[in-house]
Design a protein around this motif. Sequence first.
Motif, PDB file in Angstrom:
ATOM      1  N   ILE A   1       9.798  -4.314  45.001  1.00 29.08           N
ATOM      2  CA  ILE A   1       8.695  -4.286  44.035  1.00 29.08           C
ATOM      3  C   ILE A   1       8.031  -2.915  44.043  1.00 29.08           C
ATOM      4  O   ILE A   1       7.744  -2.345  42.989  1.00 29.08           O
ATOM      5  CB  ILE A   1       7.694  -5.424  44.329  1.00 29.08           C
ATOM      6  N   ALA A   2       7.825  -2.340  45.222  1.00 26.74           N
ATOM      7  CA  ALA A   2       7.199  -1.017  45.327  1.00 26.74           C
ATOM      8  C   ALA A   2       8.044   0.063  44.656  1.00 26.74           C
ATOM      9  O   ALA A   2       7.512   0.953  43.983  1.00 26.74           O
ATOM     10  CB  ALA A   2       6.956  -0.661  46.798  1.00 26.74           C
ATOM     11  N   ILE A   3       9.362  -0.015  44.812  1.00 22.64           N
ATOM     12  CA  ILE A   3      10.255   0.974  44.191  1.00 22.64           C
ATOM     13  C   ILE A   3      10.148   0.885  42.671  1.00 22.64           C
ATOM     14  O   ILE A   3      10.002   1.907  41.989  1.00 22.64           O
ATOM     15  CB  ILE A   3      11.712   0.788  44.670  1.00 22.64           C
ATOM     16  N   LEU A   4      10.208  -0.314  42.121  1.00 21.83           N
ATOM     17  CA  LEU A   4      10.088  -0.444  40.665  1.00 21.83           C
ATOM     18  C   LEU A   4       8.703  -0.015  40.189  1.00 21.83           C
ATOM     19  O   LEU A   4       8.588   0.695  39.188  1.00 21.83           O
ATOM     20  CB  LEU A   4      10.401  -1.878  40.212  1.00 21.83           C
TER      21      LEU A   4
ATOM     22  N   GLU B   1      19.394   0.112  29.285  1.00 24.29           N
ATOM     23  CA  GLU B   1      20.492   0.222  30.246  1.00 24.29           C
ATOM     24  C   GLU B   1      20.357   1.498  31.083  1.00 24.29           C
ATOM     25  O   GLU B   1      20.629   1.503  32.287  1.00 24.29           O
ATOM     26  CB  GLU B   1      21.824   0.214  29.495  1.00 24.29           C
ATOM     27  N   SER B   2      19.906   2.591  30.453  1.00 21.31           N
ATOM     28  CA  SER B   2      19.751   3.861  31.181  1.00 21.31           C
ATOM     29  C   SER B   2      18.692   3.737  32.279  1.00 21.31           C
ATOM     30  O   SER B   2      18.829   4.316  33.359  1.00 21.31           O
ATOM     31  CB  SER B   2      19.389   5.000  30.224  1.00 21.31           C
ATOM     32  N   GLN B   3      17.645   2.958  32.014  1.00 24.29           N
ATOM     33  CA  GLN B   3      16.615   2.723  33.031  1.00 24.29           C
ATOM     34  C   GLN B   3      17.203   1.920  34.192  1.00 24.29           C
ATOM     35  O   GLN B   3      16.898   2.192  35.358  1.00 24.29           O
ATOM     36  CB  GLN B   3      15.433   1.961  32.426  1.00 24.29           C
ATOM     37  N   CYS B   4      18.044   0.970  33.858  1.00 24.12           N
ATOM     38  CA  CYS B   4      18.690   0.142  34.888  1.00 24.12           C
ATOM     39  C   CYS B   4      19.480   1.015  35.852  1.00 24.12           C
ATOM     40  O   CYS B   4      19.411   0.822  37.070  1.00 24.12           O
ATOM     41  CB  CYS B   4      19.633  -0.879  34.256  1.00 24.12           C
TER      42      CYS B   4
ATOM     43  N   LEU C   1      19.473  -7.856  30.981  1.00 21.45           N
ATOM     44  CA  LEU C   1      18.495  -7.488  29.959  1.00 21.45           C
ATOM     45  C   LEU C   1      18.483  -8.472  28.789  1.00 21.45           C
ATOM     46  O   LEU C   1      17.567  -8.448  27.976  1.00 21.45           O
ATOM     47  CB  LEU C   1      18.753  -6.065  29.461  1.00 21.45           C
ATOM     48  N   GLU C   2      19.502  -9.338  28.707  1.00 20.51           N
ATOM     49  CA  GLU C   2      19.543 -10.355  27.650  1.00 20.51           C
ATOM     50  C   GLU C   2      18.541 -11.479  27.936  1.00 20.51           C
ATOM     51  O   GLU C   2      18.068 -12.143  27.029  1.00 20.51           O
ATOM     52  CB  GLU C   2      20.952 -10.947  27.528  1.00 20.51           C
TER      53      GLU C   2
END
Length: 70
Positions: A56-59, A13-16, A36-37
């Motif tokens: 996609i580039a940002i991730l 969740e913190s990464q989200c 995430l489920e």
Amino acid sequence: MIIEVFKTNVQEESQCQVIIEKLLEHFPNSSINFDLEDCDKILRIHAPAISNTKIIAILNSHGYFCEALP
């Protein structure tokens, strides 16, 4: 509004939260959330305009896998 759905490998969740903040810098009038489920760790973006390449580039720049789902 456009809705795009992406498969990711985000786990926490913190990464989200970090990713959502970064995406909102580029897509300020959008609604962004993760599921995430789901086995594909789904990222959903509702926005007036969306650039799949930019998302996609940002991730990828943060070390995550991301691909648009059909």
